[in-house]
Design a protein around this motif. Structure first.
Motif, PDB file in Angstrom:
ATOM      1  N   ILE A 182     -12.970  18.331  37.054  1.00  0.00           N
ATOM      2  CA  ILE A 182     -13.888  18.877  36.061  1.00  0.00           C
ATOM      3  C   ILE A 182     -13.744  20.389  35.956  1.00  0.00           C
ATOM      4  O   ILE A 182     -13.877  20.973  34.870  1.00  0.00           O
ATOM      5  CB  ILE A 182     -15.343  18.456  36.345  1.00  0.00           C
ATOM      6  CG1 ILE A 182     -16.200  18.675  35.091  1.00  0.00           C
ATOM      7  CG2 ILE A 182     -15.929  19.198  37.542  1.00  0.00           C
ATOM      8  CD1 ILE A 182     -17.541  17.980  35.148  1.00  0.00           C
ATOM      9  N   VAL A 210     -10.895  21.249  33.436  1.00  0.00           N
ATOM     10  CA  VAL A 210     -11.200  21.187  32.002  1.00  0.00           C
ATOM     11  C   VAL A 210     -12.213  22.257  31.606  1.00  0.00           C
ATOM     12  O   VAL A 210     -12.175  22.765  30.478  1.00  0.00           O
ATOM     13  CB  VAL A 210     -11.669  19.779  31.574  1.00  0.00           C
ATOM     14  CG1 VAL A 210     -10.556  18.773  31.784  1.00  0.00           C
ATOM     15  CG2 VAL A 210     -12.939  19.351  32.290  1.00  0.00           C
ATOM     16  N   ILE A 211     -13.114  22.615  32.507  1.00  0.00           N
ATOM     17  CA  ILE A 211     -14.027  23.722  32.233  1.00  0.00           C
ATOM     18  C   ILE A 211     -13.233  25.011  32.057  1.00  0.00           C
ATOM     19  O   ILE A 211     -13.482  25.792  31.127  1.00  0.00           O
ATOM     20  CB  ILE A 211     -15.076  23.863  33.352  1.00  0.00           C
ATOM     21  CG1 ILE A 211     -16.079  22.711  33.285  1.00  0.00           C
ATOM     22  CG2 ILE A 211     -15.806  25.207  33.256  1.00  0.00           C
ATOM     23  CD1 ILE A 211     -17.006  22.637  34.480  1.00  0.00           C
ATOM     24  N   ARG A 234     -10.062  25.347  31.145  1.00  0.00           N
ATOM     25  CA  ARG A 234      -9.217  25.305  29.942  1.00  0.00           C
ATOM     26  C   ARG A 234     -10.029  25.453  28.656  1.00  0.00           C
ATOM     27  O   ARG A 234      -9.689  26.269  27.792  1.00  0.00           O
ATOM     28  CB  ARG A 234      -8.452  23.981  29.922  1.00  0.00           C
ATOM     29  CG  ARG A 234      -7.479  23.847  28.752  1.00  0.00           C
ATOM     30  CD  ARG A 234      -6.946  22.426  28.673  1.00  0.00           C
ATOM     31  NE  ARG A 234      -8.008  21.477  28.314  1.00  0.00           N
ATOM     32  CZ  ARG A 234      -8.080  20.240  28.800  1.00  0.00           C
ATOM     33  NH1 ARG A 234      -7.190  19.784  29.678  1.00  0.00           N
ATOM     34  NH2 ARG A 234      -9.073  19.434  28.409  1.00  0.00           N
ATOM     35  N   ASP A 235     -11.092  24.678  28.531  1.00  0.00           N
ATOM     36  CA  ASP A 235     -11.791  24.600  27.251  1.00  0.00           C
ATOM     37  C   ASP A 235     -12.970  25.550  27.135  1.00  0.00           C
ATOM     38  O   ASP A 235     -13.341  25.931  26.007  1.00  0.00           O
ATOM     39  CB  ASP A 235     -12.298  23.170  27.021  1.00  0.00           C
ATOM     40  CG  ASP A 235     -11.170  22.163  26.894  1.00  0.00           C
ATOM     41  OD1 ASP A 235     -10.056  22.560  26.525  1.00  0.00           O
ATOM     42  OD2 ASP A 235     -11.416  20.963  27.187  1.00  0.00           O
ATOM     43  N   VAL A 236     -13.581  25.924  28.267  1.00  0.00           N
ATOM     44  CA  VAL A 236     -14.803  26.728  28.223  1.00  0.00           C
ATOM     45  C   VAL A 236     -14.541  28.146  28.727  1.00  0.00           C
ATOM     46  O   VAL A 236     -14.624  29.106  27.953  1.00  0.00           O
ATOM     47  CB  VAL A 236     -15.942  26.050  29.023  1.00  0.00           C
ATOM     48  CG1 VAL A 236     -17.215  26.891  28.954  1.00  0.00           C
ATOM     49  CG2 VAL A 236     -16.207  24.647  28.491  1.00  0.00           C
ATOM     50  N   ALA A 293     -12.287  22.737  20.522  1.00  0.00           N
ATOM     51  CA  ALA A 293     -12.172  22.287  21.917  1.00  0.00           C
ATOM     52  C   ALA A 293     -13.349  22.775  22.753  1.00  0.00           C
ATOM     53  O   ALA A 293     -13.876  22.038  23.602  1.00  0.00           O
ATOM     54  CB  ALA A 293     -10.855  22.777  22.508  1.00  0.00           C
ATOM     55  N   THR A 320     -16.554  20.753  21.675  1.00  0.00           N
ATOM     56  CA  THR A 320     -16.385  19.358  22.083  1.00  0.00           C
ATOM     57  C   THR A 320     -16.618  19.217  23.581  1.00  0.00           C
ATOM     58  O   THR A 320     -17.289  18.287  24.048  1.00  0.00           O
ATOM     59  CB  THR A 320     -14.981  18.848  21.710  1.00  0.00           C
ATOM     60  OG1 THR A 320     -14.818  18.908  20.283  1.00  0.00           O
ATOM     61  CG2 THR A 320     -14.768  17.419  22.187  1.00  0.00           C
ATOM     62  N   ARG A 321     -16.077  20.166  24.350  1.00  0.00           N
ATOM     63  CA  ARG A 321     -16.271  20.126  25.795  1.00  0.00           C
ATOM     64  C   ARG A 321     -17.716  20.413  26.173  1.00  0.00           C
ATOM     65  O   ARG A 321     -18.286  19.743  27.058  1.00  0.00           O
ATOM     66  CB  ARG A 321     -15.349  21.146  26.475  1.00  0.00           C
ATOM     67  CG  ARG A 321     -15.435  21.131  28.004  1.00  0.00           C
ATOM     68  CD  ARG A 321     -15.017  19.800  28.589  1.00  0.00           C
ATOM     69  NE  ARG A 321     -13.642  19.482  28.190  1.00  0.00           N
ATOM     70  CZ  ARG A 321     -13.100  18.284  28.346  1.00  0.00           C
ATOM     71  NH1 ARG A 321     -13.805  17.290  28.874  1.00  0.00           N
ATOM     72  NH2 ARG A 321     -11.848  18.059  27.963  1.00  0.00           N
ATOM     73  N   ALA A 378     -19.684  17.309  25.689  1.00  0.00           N
ATOM     74  CA  ALA A 378     -19.437  16.327  26.744  1.00  0.00           C
ATOM     75  C   ALA A 378     -20.142  16.721  28.041  1.00  0.00           C
ATOM     76  O   ALA A 378     -20.704  15.867  28.743  1.00  0.00           O
ATOM     77  CB  ALA A 378     -17.929  16.187  26.982  1.00  0.00           C
ATOM     78  N   LEU A 379     -20.129  17.993  28.357  1.00  0.00           N
ATOM     79  CA  LEU A 379     -20.814  18.462  29.561  1.00  0.00           C
ATOM     80  C   LEU A 379     -22.324  18.292  29.418  1.00  0.00           C
ATOM     81  O   LEU A 379     -23.022  17.946  30.380  1.00  0.00           O
ATOM     82  CB  LEU A 379     -20.458  19.922  29.832  1.00  0.00           C
ATOM     83  CG  LEU A 379     -19.014  20.177  30.261  1.00  0.00           C
ATOM     84  CD1 LEU A 379     -18.691  21.667  30.200  1.00  0.00           C
ATOM     85  CD2 LEU A 379     -18.757  19.642  31.667  1.00  0.00           C
TER      86      LEU A 379
END
Length: 332
Positions: free
Chosen positions: A163, A166-167, A169-171, A193, A196-197, A200-201
């Motif tokens: 997790i 992806v945090i 990369r996208d946030v 992105a 979208t992230r 999801a979070l």
């Protein structure tokens, strides 16, 4: 912070060049040792903020000292103009670059924080911003305070790493890609992105108080440092403006929960954050004007996240107040 913000279509974050680890057994040449190292930060920088939070929660203040750079850089790098005579009182240097060049006189890359410097030699040890918090949690265990939480529990590390990736990369990085985009396509891809992230979070955090397990981990620290800067900087300055954080109920409550947790919110300096981004990034904000808003007093309002259960420190206890020299003036 380490970034290439030159006039290119794609924002590229500079990788850490010095990735040595300070280990309990000294196997990489840098043994854990109380008082030997100095953590150099800017309170403006989210990557440095991660290291500061881990240090506070684990009670490492007396084991590794803290140097706070001026939030306003110049062409010579992060500077110690907040200290008397413009020098770090421990290392005796005016600019962080001096520690980089002490390590490698031929170094030509960026000068980033957080950085850990070896006090006896004055040399940079590491600027590996992604891994310093987990390293503090594992290799520095012998120097943790009594009651320190486990920020990187071994049974959950695979999930935490997944997790956190992806945090990042996208946030964490995504807001910068939005802010420094030179083409509409680049901006829109990163913007999509990012939100979208965040959606999801938000869905994940609607069911559980923390990202992984039932207590705070390095994954929560990673997400928090971007959320706490979101409305103050990223929403307007970086054009991440689908929603403000205050308009995303789950993430806003989650961020307030963490902000009000001892050892987390007391590392956040909104004045340093706003002045750095709005003054230094003249390619985005040519006037250098620092906005007066937003109203930040909402960070102290009730969040209601206790109803989801969980224990902030697991089997541990809260840290004490920050050392007097590290306390941030009242911000509202």
């Amino acid at each position: 912070m380490g970034a290439d913000t030159s006039n290119k279509p794609e924002f590229k974050r500079s990788p850490s060049h010095f990735v040595d680890r300070i280990t309990a057994d000294g196997s990489e040449g840098w043994p854990v040792e109380a008082g030997r190292y100095r953590l150099i930060v800017s309170r403006a920088c989210p990557w440095a903020n991660r290291a500061m939070i881990a240090r506070r929660l684990l009670g490492l203040e007396s084991a590794i000292s803290l140097a706070v750079a001026d939030p306003i850089q110049d062409e010579r790098s992060w500077r110690f103009t907040l200290d008397p005579d413009g020098r770090d009182p421990v290392l005796g240097i005016r600019f962080l670059a001096e520690a980089y060049y002490a390590r490698d006189p031929e170094y030509t890359g960026g000068i980033s924080v957080p950085a850990i410097v070896d006090i006896p030699s004055g040399k940079l040890v590491t600027n590996d911003y992604l891994h310093i918090p987990a390293n503090f949690a594992t290799e520095w265990r012998s120097l943790h305070r009594e009651g320190a939480p486990d920020l990187y529990p071994e049974p959950l590390r695979d999930e935490i790493d997944e997790i956190s990736e992806v945090i990042f990369r996208d946030v964490n990085n995504g807001v910068y890609v939005c802010g420094f985009a030179r083409t509409q396509q680049t901006y829109e891809r990163a913007f999509t992105a990012l939100f979208t992230r965040l959606d999801a979070l938000s869905e994940r955090l609607s069911r559980q108080r923390y990202l992984v397990g039932d207590s705070i981990t390095v994954a929560d620290i990673a997400l928090f440092v971007t959320l706490v800067r979101f409305d103050a900087v990223y929403h307007g300055h970086f054009k991440c403006n689908r929603n403000k954080l205050t308009e995303m109920p789950v993430l806003w409550a989650y961020a307030r929960d963490l902000f009000q947790t001892p050892g987390i919110g007391d590392t956040v300096d909104f004045d340093h954050i706003k002045r750095h981004y709005y003054v230094v990034h003249r390619d985005i904000n040519p006037s250098g004007i620092v906005p007066l808003g937003p109203d930040l007093s909402g960070w102290l309002t009730p969040h209601g996240r206790e109803e989801l259960g969980g224990r902030p420190f697991g089997d541990g206890t809260p840290p004490g107040p920050p050392p007097e020299a590290e306390r941030i003036p009242a911000q509202w």
